[in-house]
Scaffold this active site. Sequence first.
Site, PDB file in Angstrom:
ATOM      1  N   SER A  68      72.910  -6.236  12.764  1.00  0.00           N
ATOM      2  CA  SER A  68      73.594  -5.782  11.755  1.00  0.00           C
ATOM      3  C   SER A  68      73.503  -5.572  10.368  1.00  0.00           C
ATOM      4  O   SER A  68      74.304  -5.227   9.362  1.00  0.00           O
ATOM      5  CB  SER A  68      75.077  -6.346  12.686  1.00  0.00           C
ATOM      6  OG  SER A  68      75.155  -6.153  13.370  1.00  0.00           O
ATOM      7  N   ILE A  92      62.709  -1.116  18.204  1.00  0.00           N
ATOM      8  CA  ILE A  92      62.339   0.135  17.993  1.00  0.00           C
ATOM      9  C   ILE A  92      61.945   1.639  19.187  1.00  0.00           C
ATOM     10  O   ILE A  92      61.133   1.724  19.450  1.00  0.00           O
ATOM     11  CB  ILE A  92      61.279  -0.204  17.037  1.00  0.00           C
ATOM     12  CG1 ILE A  92      61.327  -1.055  15.832  1.00  0.00           C
ATOM     13  CG2 ILE A  92      61.274   1.676  16.085  1.00  0.00           C
ATOM     14  CD1 ILE A  92      62.763  -1.278  15.387  1.00  0.00           C
ATOM     15  N   GLU A 123      72.006   2.368  15.709  1.00  0.00           N
ATOM     16  CA  GLU A 123      72.623   2.521  14.429  1.00  0.00           C
ATOM     17  C   GLU A 123      73.457   2.188  14.189  1.00  0.00           C
ATOM     18  O   GLU A 123      74.475   2.837  13.409  1.00  0.00           O
ATOM     19  CB  GLU A 123      72.653   4.324  15.249  1.00  0.00           C
ATOM     20  CG  GLU A 123      71.238   4.681  15.485  1.00  0.00           C
ATOM     21  CD  GLU A 123      70.662   5.874  14.747  1.00  0.00           C
ATOM     22  OE1 GLU A 123      71.150   6.561  13.902  1.00  0.00           O
ATOM     23  OE2 GLU A 123      70.195   6.587  15.425  1.00  0.00           O
TER      24      GLU A 123
HETATM   25  C1  LIG Z   1      67.987   0.752  23.487  1.00  0.00           C
HETATM   26  C2  LIG Z   1      67.865   0.160  21.894  1.00  0.00           C
HETATM   27  C3  LIG Z   1      67.457   0.701  20.881  1.00  0.00           C
HETATM   28  C4  LIG Z   1      66.961   0.343  19.699  1.00  0.00           C
HETATM   29  N1  LIG Z   1      66.235   1.062  18.133  1.00  0.00           N
HETATM   30  C5  LIG Z   1      66.396   1.105  17.090  1.00  0.00           C
HETATM   31  C6  LIG Z   1      65.682   1.828  16.435  1.00  0.00           C
HETATM   32  O1  LIG Z   1      64.715   3.380  16.624  1.00  0.00           O
HETATM   33  N2  LIG Z   1      66.033   1.524  15.072  1.00  0.00           N
HETATM   34  C7  LIG Z   1      65.868   0.329  14.970  1.00  0.00           C
HETATM   35  O2  LIG Z   1      65.885  -0.519  13.934  1.00  0.00           O
HETATM   36  N3  LIG Z   1      66.996  -0.411  15.356  1.00  0.00           N
HETATM   37  C8  LIG Z   1      67.115   0.215  16.681  1.00  0.00           C
HETATM   38  N4  LIG Z   1      67.943  -0.609  17.132  1.00  0.00           N
HETATM   39  C9  LIG Z   1      69.098  -1.399  16.813  1.00  0.00           C
HETATM   40  C10 LIG Z   1      70.408  -1.648  17.468  1.00  0.00           C
HETATM   41  O3  LIG Z   1      70.572  -0.584  15.745  1.00  0.00           O
HETATM   42  C11 LIG Z   1      70.933  -2.916  16.691  1.00  0.00           C
HETATM   43  O4  LIG Z   1      70.642  -3.320  17.870  1.00  0.00           O
HETATM   44  C12 LIG Z   1      71.800  -2.821  16.517  1.00  0.00           C
HETATM   45  O5  LIG Z   1      72.213  -2.730  14.721  1.00  0.00           O
HETATM   46  C13 LIG Z   1      72.945  -4.613  16.459  1.00  0.00           C
HETATM   47  O6  LIG Z   1      71.739  -5.188  15.718  1.00  0.00           O
HETATM   48  P1  LIG Z   1      71.980  -6.738  16.990  1.00  0.00           P
HETATM   49  O7  LIG Z   1      71.343  -6.530  17.952  1.00  0.00           O
HETATM   50  O8  LIG Z   1      70.704  -7.638  16.167  1.00  0.00           O
HETATM   51  O9  LIG Z   1      73.192  -7.280  16.800  1.00  0.00           O
HETATM   52  P2  LIG Z   1      73.411  -8.085  15.907  1.00  0.00           P
HETATM   53  O10 LIG Z   1      73.542  -8.218  14.944  1.00  0.00           O
HETATM   54  O11 LIG Z   1      72.863  -9.637  16.187  1.00  0.00           O
HETATM   55  O12 LIG Z   1      75.703  -8.597  16.520  1.00  0.00           O
HETATM   56  C14 LIG Z   1      75.534  -8.958  17.669  1.00  0.00           C
HETATM   57  C15 LIG Z   1      77.487  -8.351  17.446  1.00  0.00           C
HETATM   58  O13 LIG Z   1      77.632  -9.576  16.471  1.00  0.00           O
HETATM   59  C16 LIG Z   1      78.602  -8.938  16.380  1.00  0.00           C
HETATM   60  N5  LIG Z   1      78.398  -8.652  14.700  1.00  0.00           N
HETATM   61  C17 LIG Z   1      77.237  -8.895  13.981  1.00  0.00           C
HETATM   62  N6  LIG Z   1      77.568  -8.241  12.447  1.00  0.00           N
HETATM   63  C18 LIG Z   1      79.199  -8.869  12.424  1.00  0.00           C
HETATM   64  C19 LIG Z   1      80.359  -8.678  11.432  1.00  0.00           C
HETATM   65  N7  LIG Z   1      80.454  -8.590   9.668  1.00  0.00           N
HETATM   66  N8  LIG Z   1      81.375  -8.599  12.033  1.00  0.00           N
HETATM   67  C20 LIG Z   1      81.903  -8.285  13.576  1.00  0.00           C
HETATM   68  N9  LIG Z   1      80.975  -8.178  14.471  1.00  0.00           N
HETATM   69  C21 LIG Z   1      79.442  -8.852  14.025  1.00  0.00           C
HETATM   70  C22 LIG Z   1      78.266  -6.791  16.329  1.00  0.00           C
HETATM   71  O14 LIG Z   1      78.990  -6.254  16.548  1.00  0.00           O
HETATM   72  C23 LIG Z   1      77.452  -7.447  17.516  1.00  0.00           C
HETATM   73  O15 LIG Z   1      78.792  -7.516  18.964  1.00  0.00           O
HETATM   74  C24 LIG Z   1      68.044  -0.226  19.193  1.00  0.00           C
HETATM   75  C25 LIG Z   1      68.761  -0.737  19.856  1.00  0.00           C
HETATM   76  C26 LIG Z   1      68.611  -0.596  21.391  1.00  0.00           C
HETATM   77  C27 LIG Z   1      69.705  -1.365  22.304  1.00  0.00           C
END
Ligand SMILES: Cc1cc2nc3c(=O)[nH]c(=O)nc-3n(C[C@H](O)[C@H](O)[C@H](O)COP(=O)(O)OP(=O)(O)OC[C@H]3O[C@@H](n4cnc5c(N)ncnc54)[C@H](O)[C@@H]3O)c2cc1C
Length: 384
Positions: free
Chosen positions: A132, A157, A363
């Site tokens: 995030s 990714i 996303e």
């Molecule tokens: C199948 C799949 C495909 C993907 N494809 C891509 C891709 O092609 N390219 C790419 O770059 N990424 C990709 N992603 C990554 C995806 O964009 C991230 O998983 C997503 O942005 C969340 O990041 P994180 O998993 O690190 O969760 P975190 O950021 O660690 O979040 C964990 C939890 O904390 C919450 N949270 C975090 N910060 C805050 C805040 N400030 N306030 C309130 N709540 C918060 C989140 O909402 C979530 O519930 C993919 C993910 C999956 C599962």
Amino acid sequence: MDFDLTDEQKLIKETVRRFADEEIIPHARDNDVHGRFPADIIAKMGAIGLLGGVVPERYGGSGLDFIADAVIFEEIGRACSSVRTIVSVQVSLAELSILTWGSEGQKTRFLPGLCKGEILGAFALTEPHAGSDAAGIRTTAIKKGGGWLLNGSKTWISTGNRADISIVFAKTSPEAGAKGISAFIVGKDSPGFTSTEIKGKMGLRSADTASLFFHDCLVPEDAMLGKPGDGLKIALASLDNGRYGVAAGCVGIIQACIDASVKYAKEREQFGRPIAGFQLVQDMIARMHVDAEAARLLVYRAGHLKNKGVRNTLETSVAKYFASEAAVRAATDAIQVHGGYGYSDEYPVERYLRDAKVATIYEGTSQIQKLIIGEHLTGIKAFV
Ligand SMILES: Cc1cc2nc3c(=O)[nH]c(=O)nc-3n(C[C@H](O)[C@H](O)[C@H](O)COP(=O)(O)OP(=O)(O)OC[C@H]3O[C@@H](n4cnc5c(N)ncnc54)[C@H](O)[C@@H]3O)c2cc1C
């Protein structure tokens, strides 16, 4: 205000619907069970112009408007979210980033191949420690000789193992924080670049999801997309396009839930009559329909702004948040309508739920969408 599709958009919808029914749906379950990447389907889509999106014809694209683009995502999302994810990354993230930020040389070099499906693209922003919080990425790129030396890793990714090119975000001036991020087009044959498959996903099992590693990975100077320091701007603008495709794909999931539930409810009899005649079953189907209608209109509203070239971050986040959460609700209810049978892969509804869930995460999570919406309404940024 005109809520009807144009004749051209209707024709595109019919064409993609037929393609989805004939070429995608018959393989969706098997590809999901075996985690098989649908390379043949993507190739066919490229050949008939379904990967060209809004990219102008002079770059090999289809020159569509954004509503037609949404119609394509909806129809593919109705059939298989793994395929829709691959197409979203290819069209909304890879192609549109290059179209918007690329040099003329980058556009003519990469867009025709991407639009025809001859090469695949990925979008690599997320890192193990930065999801995030995209500005918190740690991958670095330093000037070396006539090029850039990348070090770091990316995770989650989509299409990452298969992609011929990945748009990779890295810090070129770490001391400048969010303003020190730049974007690069990295070829899969770049020295020092490796990738591995992420296994054991809940859904999107036939889509490829990868971890990428850059160990003294050398890319040429002209691999940079945009200018030094443009990276976060490019990432966030690209996500406005990516989220649009996700939202439209989720409308497709909801529609698939309605189609499956209506069919099953009319066939399945309990207490001597079709379960479709029970008010509580109709309640679930009616809620799905209301969600589909609302989500579709939110997508079209965002698409309308995109067509006008107007900033649409708020409207796109609203559409993505609503449509992805509604898709999870619809898939949960669709399983309920199917009773015990919905809990097995004999019917597609359990796959719809597994595939819908990720749309509330990738996303930008639903929480991040709500913070974007909250910032627009209050003027106060709540996520730093
Ligand atoms: C199948 C799949 C495909 C993907 N494809 C891509 C891709 O092609 N390219 C790419 O770059 N990424 C990709 N992603 C990554 C995806 O964009 C991230 O998983 C997503 O942005 C969340 O990041 P994180 O998993 O690190 O969760 P975190 O950021 O660690 O979040 C964990 C939890 O904390 C919450 N949270 C975090 N910060 C805050 C805040 N400030 N306030 C309130 N709540 C918060 C989140 O909402 C979530 O519930 C993919 C993910 C999956 C599962």
